[in-house]
Design a protein around this motif. Structure first.
Motif, PDB file in Angstrom:
ATOM      1  N   GLN A  89       0.898  -1.299  -0.108  1.00 21.18           N
ATOM      2  CA  GLN A  89      -0.040  -0.035  -0.133  1.00 21.18           C
ATOM      3  C   GLN A  89       0.912   1.084   0.136  1.00 21.18           C
ATOM      4  O   GLN A  89       1.826   1.300   0.725  1.00 21.18           O
ATOM      5  CB  GLN A  89      -0.927  -0.006   1.294  1.00 21.18           C
ATOM      6  N   ILE A  90       0.582   2.432  -0.770  1.00 17.63           N
ATOM      7  CA  ILE A  90       1.243   3.637  -1.043  1.00 17.63           C
ATOM      8  C   ILE A  90       0.187   4.672  -0.655  1.00 17.63           C
ATOM      9  O   ILE A  90      -0.829   4.568  -1.073  1.00 17.63           O
ATOM     10  CB  ILE A  90       1.844   3.777  -2.266  1.00 17.63           C
ATOM     11  N   ARG A 101       2.416  12.061  -7.827  1.00 18.78           N
ATOM     12  CA  ARG A 101       0.927  11.601  -7.680  1.00 18.78           C
ATOM     13  C   ARG A 101       0.605  10.708  -8.733  1.00 18.78           C
ATOM     14  O   ARG A 101       0.300   9.365  -8.891  1.00 18.78           O
ATOM     15  CB  ARG A 101       0.072  12.770  -8.078  1.00 18.78           C
ATOM     16  N   ALA A 104       2.938   7.320  -8.189  1.00 18.47           N
ATOM     17  CA  ALA A 104       2.018   6.440  -7.177  1.00 18.47           C
ATOM     18  C   ALA A 104       0.986   5.790  -7.687  1.00 18.47           C
ATOM     19  O   ALA A 104       0.445   4.754  -7.568  1.00 18.47           O
ATOM     20  CB  ALA A 104       1.660   7.469  -6.004  1.00 18.47           C
ATOM     21  N   LEU A 105       0.152   6.712  -8.569  1.00 16.76           N
ATOM     22  CA  LEU A 105      -1.038   5.828  -9.352  1.00 16.76           C
ATOM     23  C   LEU A 105      -0.537   4.905 -10.354  1.00 16.76           C
ATOM     24  O   LEU A 105      -1.370   3.864 -10.616  1.00 16.76           O
ATOM     25  CB  LEU A 105      -1.905   6.828 -10.003  1.00 16.76           C
ATOM     26  N   TYR A 107       1.603   2.755  -9.931  1.00 14.14           N
ATOM     27  CA  TYR A 107       2.018   1.580  -9.013  1.00 14.14           C
ATOM     28  C   TYR A 107       0.991   0.670  -8.705  1.00 14.14           C
ATOM     29  O   TYR A 107       0.965  -0.677  -8.478  1.00 14.14           O
ATOM     30  CB  TYR A 107       2.853   1.912  -7.792  1.00 14.14           C
ATOM     31  N   ARG A 108      -0.438   1.213  -9.131  1.00 18.63           N
ATOM     32  CA  ARG A 108      -1.620   0.565  -9.049  1.00 18.63           C
ATOM     33  C   ARG A 108      -1.370  -0.673 -10.087  1.00 18.63           C
ATOM     34  O   ARG A 108      -1.823  -1.849  -9.904  1.00 18.63           O
ATOM     35  CB  ARG A 108      -2.745   1.082  -9.386  1.00 18.63           C
ATOM     36  N   THR A 114      -3.046   2.069  -4.061  1.00 22.87           N
ATOM     37  CA  THR A 114      -2.561   3.685  -3.933  1.00 22.87           C
ATOM     38  C   THR A 114      -3.725   4.374  -3.494  1.00 22.87           C
ATOM     39  O   THR A 114      -4.685   4.388  -4.064  1.00 22.87           O
ATOM     40  CB  THR A 114      -2.095   4.273  -5.120  1.00 22.87           C
ATOM     41  N   THR A 115      -3.658   5.186  -2.298  1.00 23.64           N
ATOM     42  CA  THR A 115      -4.589   5.917  -1.660  1.00 23.64           C
ATOM     43  C   THR A 115      -4.131   7.485  -1.602  1.00 23.64           C
ATOM     44  O   THR A 115      -3.082   7.730  -1.528  1.00 23.64           O
ATOM     45  CB  THR A 115      -4.987   5.667  -0.293  1.00 23.64           C
ATOM     46  N   THR A 138       1.140  -0.756   4.652  1.00 22.05           N
ATOM     47  CA  THR A 138       1.553   0.222   4.321  1.00 22.05           C
ATOM     48  C   THR A 138       3.022   0.228   3.776  1.00 22.05           C
ATOM     49  O   THR A 138       3.833   0.151   4.877  1.00 22.05           O
ATOM     50  CB  THR A 138       1.190   1.555   5.057  1.00 22.05           C
TER      51      THR A 138
END
Length: 367
Positions: A89-90, A101, A104-105, A107-108, A114-115, A138
């Motif tokens: 989880q990120i 941003r 991180a997205l 990485y989905r 990613t939240t 996390t």
């Protein structure tokens, strides 16, 4: 005619001292810093001097890895999430720069969850939301020190403590804060950029805390500590090094000067509304709006001032500012917002003249 420059969040002018430091390595001392002969060793020595100058502004228990940009540094840092066994989880703040941003997205697609953590109307992270999210899964938390669009200063030290309690790594995008405000001393990864601190474009750096593993992003010769392949530019390193040294030496004087510019600007834009926190912000960033204004038209009408409607990195995408949207602003309010960025070489007279031109054009448009 050169316009008045008020876009220091997009890039800063190259400091004359940084230019002078770069010139010899562009002209006469052109050796490859990875070569073993005398010219190579001289170039390598210049790189290490620059590394020490940058490291002097960072926590002591880590190392500096030179990169081609802060975006590369952030992408490299994000890879550390892969080393966290059993964690997928990120968590990042919704108002992060696209370099954080969008990475991180992405990485989905690699099996991570990613939240995007919400912010309040001032652009500050809602710590209760972070607390509720953090857990044994996390891997990494990302938080920007100073927001590039609205200047909000996040409580990064507090965020770091919370991330560490959950066993997660902490990445800080310090691009807009490096050399200006205190850095989070307990962060695990810190990214910075040369051209935001009066240094050259084309170079950034990633600070990595001792003991943190960062998988290579670029493979090849392993020139930069076995982590970042590719020939380093001694000229760019020297320019960043001197720029960092100047930031350390001039930090107080720069702050006083830029704060005075911000105070003057706020007094001249009294009919506008400030976006973001009024108090917990870097003074060199003034993001303001005036309802009913068409900023695209305003920028066309005010050719004598270089300012922006948001992040330069997203200006060509056609997307409305995700930062202003996260504050709760409506599309019309976002389209009526501008960003003014003050720097070391901005004068009070330039701020006054720019304010006159922008306000005059705004009044003409709204009348």
């Amino acid at each position: 005619m050169t316009p008045i420059y008020l876009d220091n969040q997009a890039t800063t002018p190259l400091a004359p001292e940084a230019f002078d430091a770069m010139l010899p390595w562009l002209r006469d001392n052109f050796g490859n810093p990875h070569s073993s002969h005398v010219m190579g060793r001289r170039a390598a020595a210049a790189v290490e001097v620059a590394r020490e100058q940058v490291a002097a502004l960072l926590p002591k228990n880590g190392r500096v890895i030179f990169t081609g940009s802060a975006t590369e540094a952030i992408n490299l840092a994000m890879g550390a999430a892969r080393t966290q066994q059993g964690r997928d989880q990120i968590a990042i703040i919704d108002t992060e720069h696209a370099a954080v941003r969008d990475t991180a997205l992405w990485y989905r697609t690699q099996g991570f969850e990613t939240t995007l953590l919400p912010v309040d109307a001032d652009g500050l992270i809602v710590l209760e939301e972070l607390e509720a999210y953090l857990g044994q899964k996390t891997a990494l938390v990302g938080a920007m020190l100073v927001n590039n669009e609205i200047g909000t200063i996040q409580p990064v030290e507090q965020i770091t403590e919370m991330a560490h309690r959950a066993g997660a790594l902490m990445l800080c995008d310090a691009v807009q804060g490096f050399g200006r405000i205190d850095l989070p001393q307990q962060a695990d990864l810190i990214a910075l950029s040369g051209h935001k601190v009066y240094g050259p474009k084309g170079i950034g750096a990633l600070w990595v805390r001792d003991g943190i593993k960062v998988p290579p992003l670029i493979h090849g010769g392993g020139q930069e500590q076995g982590i970042r392949s590719g020939t380093l530019s001694p000229a760019l390193c020297a320019g960043l090094g001197v720029a960092a040294k100047l930031c350390a030496e001039r930090r107080e004087a720069d702050w006083v000067h830029i704060a005075a510019l911000a105070d003057k600007a706020r007094s001249l834009f009294g009919a506008w509304t400030v976006n973001g926190s009024l108090n917990q912000r870097y003074p060199g960033n003034l993001n303001i709006r005036r309802d009913g204004l068409d900023v695209g038209r305003l920028m066309s009408d005010v050719r004598g001032v270089a300012f922006s409607a948001g992040s330069a990195c997203a200006s060509g995408s056609g997307r409305p500012s995700h930062v202003l949207a996260a504050l709760g602003l409506q599309p019309a309010q976002i389209k009526s917002s501008i960003r003014l960025g003050f720097g070391r070489y901005t004068s009070i007279e330039e701020v006054e003249q720019a304010a006159h031109l922008i306000n005059q054009a705004a009044e003409n448009q709204l009348s």
